[in-house]
Design an enzyme around this catalytic site. Structure first.
Site, PDB file in Angstrom:
ATOM      1  N   CYS A   1       3.622  -6.647   3.172  1.00 58.84           N
ATOM      2  CA  CYS A   1       2.165  -6.435   3.102  1.00 58.84           C
ATOM      3  C   CYS A   1       1.437  -7.592   2.439  1.00 58.84           C
ATOM      4  CB  CYS A   1       1.858  -5.129   2.376  1.00 58.84           C
ATOM      5  SG  CYS A   1       2.552  -5.038   0.707  1.00 58.84           S
TER       6      CYS A   1
ATOM      7  N   GLU B   1      -2.346   1.556  -0.819  1.00 58.68           N
ATOM      8  CA  GLU B   1      -1.986   0.130  -0.753  1.00 58.68           C
ATOM      9  C   GLU B   1      -1.853  -0.180   0.719  1.00 58.68           C
ATOM     10  OE1 GLU B   1      -0.079  -2.762   0.360  1.00 58.68           O
ATOM     11  OE2 GLU B   1       1.699  -1.904  -0.600  1.00 58.68           O
TER      12      GLU B   1
END
Length: 549
Positions: A275, A241
Site C-alpha cells: 500500500c 488504511e
C-alpha cells in the site's frame, strides 16, 4: 510465454463483483447464527473481564509471538503458495516484524495502560483529574491479502494489549496464510477472547451487521465506503488504511545510485503489492533518462539471473489482478523503458519502468498495486507539487534529496499520510511512528503503541471532595450578580491584547495586560485563602460570605 493478447481487461470493480458471485455459490463459512454467537461469546468474555489484568494480556501477546516462531517454516510455505514471496521478504517484512511488535507490546503494555494525571490546573487540581486507559470492548479487524500476517496479527497485538476481545476477518485472496492463521490461533490463544472468521463478501457482510466497539479496515476505498455505510447503522467507529498513489519526487542532484536502489526495492518487494509502494515518479524532464539508467542498473544488480526465476521475485495474487495490471499497461500512452514481460499462467509481471507518462494516462487512473513504475516528467519541483496536490492525498509521499530546502518545500506544501525522505517502506516498521492516511488514503493511525491507542477508550475521571464547594459554591442557585462576578474572576478567560502587526512583521503585543495579571492574582488569592481557611474557621466564614455561599 503464454499468449495473452486477447485477454479481457479487468477493473477493481469487476474483481469485487466476481468475488461476490463466487462466494454466494459456495457454502458460507459464517452463518448469521454463528457470527452472532461468536460476537455474543466475546462480549460475555469481555464483560467477565478476561483481559482486565495486564498479566492476562501479556500471556496472550507472548503466545501470539510463539505462534509465529513455532510455525516459521509453515508460514514461509504459505506465503510462497499465495504470493510467490521470496523467503527473505517473508521473514523480514512480516514474520520477524510481527514477533518484534509482540515483544514491544509485551514489554511496554504496563506503561501504555497506566492511568495518566491531567495537566496541573489551579482550579481543578483538588479534584485529582485523571485519564483512565480502558478497552473499548469487542473489536473487528478486516485485513488484506498483501501482508496477511503483519496487517492481520499486528492489530490483534494492539487490541489485546488494550484489553479488548478481537475478531479477525483475514483476506480470502491469501487462503494459505489465512487458513494457517485460522488453524493456529485457537491452539495458541484463548478462543474466548480471539476468534478468526474465514470467508469473503457474504461473511464480511454478516459481521458488519453486528455492533462492534471499533472496526479497523485495510484495503480499497471502494470497499471502505461500504464498510462505513454498514457501520453507520450501528454507530460503530471505523479506522481505515486505504493506500492510494504514493508519489516519489526526485531531486536530480540527489545521491541517485542510492535513490534508485531504494525506490526499486520499495517497488519490487512483494511484486509491488504494497500500500505504500512508490506508485509513480516525478522528475525533471532533462533528468528522466539519467534516472531510468539508474533504475536499469539496479534492476540488473537485483536480478542477475532475471526476475522470473522462482523464489527471486513475487507473483501477482490472482489472475483477475494480473489482467487488471496488463490492461493498464496495454492502454498506456507512455513508453516501456524496460521490463513488460508477462506470463499469466504463472501470474508473473516483470519489474517495468514506463517513461513519458502524463497525468491522464491509464497508469495514473488508479493505484497500481503491481511492479509497474510510471515516470512523469515535470518542469521543476513546483510543477511536481502542483501535480500531487491535484490528486487525492496519498498514503505516503517520498522525496529523494540531500537538500533540506528542497525536502521542506515538498513536505510543507503537500498533504500525505507520511512524509519520507531518502528511503521507502521502512517507516512502517520504525518504532514510535504512527502509520495511517489522510483523506482518501485513510483515517486514524495504528502500529504498536498507536494500535493500542486505537483500541483504547480514554475515560475521564475525577474525585471532587466536599470542601471544593468553598471555592466553587457560587455555581449553585440562587444565582446573583455577586456570584457571577466571582466565578468570572475565578474561571474567566483573559485574552492578550489584540494582535498588532508592525512594519517588521513581529508582534509585540503579547505581554500580559493589567486585566490578565489581575485574573492570575484572583486565582492565586483563592488558593491562599483556601489554605488559610482549612486552618482558620473565621477566615472560612469570611470566604463563604465573600463568594455568596
Amino acid at each position: 510465454m503464454t499468449d495473452i493478447s486477447q485477454t479481457k481487461y479487468t477493473t477493481f470493480d469487476e474483481i469485487d463483483a466476481v468475488r461476490a458471485r463466487k462466494c454466494l455459490s459456495r457454502r458460507l463459512q459464517c452463518s448469521p447464527n454463528s457470527c452472532s454467537q461468536i460476537h455474543a461469546t466475546l462480549r460475555q468474555s469481555f464483560r467477565a473481564g478476561k483481559l482486565r489484568s495486564i498479566a492476562a494480556r501479556k500471556v496472550q501477546i507472548l503466545q501470539l509471538a510463539y505462534l509465529i516462531q513455532d510455525n516459521y517454516d509453515r508460514f514461509k510455505e504459505a506465503f510462497a503458495a499465495d504470493l510467490g514471496r521470496p523467503t527473505l521478504e517473508t521473514a523480514f517484512l512480516e514474520l520477524d516484524s510481527t514477533v518484534s511488535d509482540c515483544k514491544i507490546a509485551y514489554d511496554r503494555v504496563e506503561k501504555w495502560a497506566r492511568t495518566e494525571k491531567a495537566p496541573f490546573n489551579f482550579n481543578f487540581f483538588p479534584m485529582r483529574p485523571v485519564i483512565r486507559k480502558e478497552p473499548k470492548g469487542v473489536v473487528l479487524s478486516i485485513s488484506p491479502f498483501n501482508y496477511p500476517v503483519w496487517l492481520a496479527l499486528g492489530p490483534m497485538i494492539g487490541a489485546i494489549a488494550a484489553g479488548n476481545c478481537f475478531v479477525l476477518k483475514p483476506s480470502e485472496l491469501s487462503p494459505a496464510v489465512s487458513g494457517l492463521i485460522a488453524e493456529l490461533v485457537p491452539k495458541y490463544l484463548d478462543p474466548d477472547v480471539v476468534r478468526i472468521v474465514l470467508g469473503a463478501v457474504p461473511e464480511t457482510t454478516r459481521l458488519l451487521e453486528l455492533p462492534w466497539a471499533h472496526i479497523l479496515y485495510t484495503g480499497s476505498g471502494r470497499v471502505a465506503k461500504i464498510i462505513y455505510a454498514a457501520a453507520a447503522k450501528t454507530l460503530t467507529p471505523v479506522t481505515t488504511e486505504l493506500g492510494g498513489k504514493s508519489p516519489v519526487v526526485i531531486d536530480p542532484k540527489c545521491d541517485l545510485q542510492t535513490a534508485a536502489k531504494r525506490i526499486m526495492w520499495g517497488k519490487c518487494v512483494n511484486a509491488g503489492q504494497t500500500c505504500v509502494a512508490p506508485d509513480y515518479v516525478l522528475v525533471p524532464e532533462d533528468a528522466q533518462d539519467k534516472v531510468i539508467q539508474a533504475f536499469k542498473a539496479v534492476h540488473d544488480e537485483f536480478y542477475p539471473s532475471g526476475p522470473s526465476t522462482p523464489g527471486v521475485f513475487g507473483r501477482i495474487v490472482n489472475h483477475a489482478h494480473f489482467r487488471r495490471l496488463k490492461g493498464l499497461l496495454d492502454r498506456t500512452a507512455g513508453e516501456i523503458a524496460f521490463g513488460g514481460e508477462m506470463n499469466e499462467s504463472d501470474k508473473y509481471i516483470s519489474p517495468t519502468i514506463v517513461r513519458n507518462v502524463k497525468g491522464d494516462d491509464s497508469l495514473m487512473s488508479e493505484e497500481l498495486f503491481g511492479p509497474i513504475l510510471p515516470i512523469v516528467p515535470v518542469k521543476d519541483v513546483d510543477e511536481a507539487i502542483a501535480f500531487i496536490n491535484e490528486r487525492d492525498n496519498p498514503l505516503t509521499l517520498y522525496v529523494f534529496s540531500q537538500n533540506a530546502a528542497f525536502k521542506a518545500k515538498v513536505f510543507d506544501n503537500t498533504l500525505s499520510g507520511s512524509a519520507i525522505a531518502n528511503d521507502t517502506l521502512v517507516h512502517c516498521a520504525a518504532d514510535g511512528l504512527p502509520f495511517g492516511g489522510i483523506g482518501a488514503s485513510g483515517s486514524g493511525y495504528h502500529t504498536r503503541k498507536y494500535t493500542f491507542d486505537l483500541f483504547t477508550h480514554l475515560r475521564s475521571s475525577l474525585d471532587s471532595p466536599s470542601w471544593v464547594d468553598m471555592i466553587f459554591g457560587s455555581r449553585f442557585p440562587p444565582y446573583t450578580a455577586k456570584k457571577e462576578s466571582y466565578l468570572k474572576s475565578l474561571l474567566g478567560v483573559k485574552l492578550p491584547p489584540r494582535p498588532r502587526q508592525p512594519a517588521n512583521g513581529t508582534d509585540k503585543s503579547l505581554a500580559l495586560s493589567n486585566d490578565s495579571r489581575q485574573g492570575y492574582l484572583v486565582v492565586f488569592a483563592a488558593v491562599l485563602v483556601l489554605a488559610a481557611a482549612m486552618t482558620q474557621p473565621r477566615v472560612m466564614d469570611w470566604m463563604k460570605e465573600a463568594v455568596g455561599v
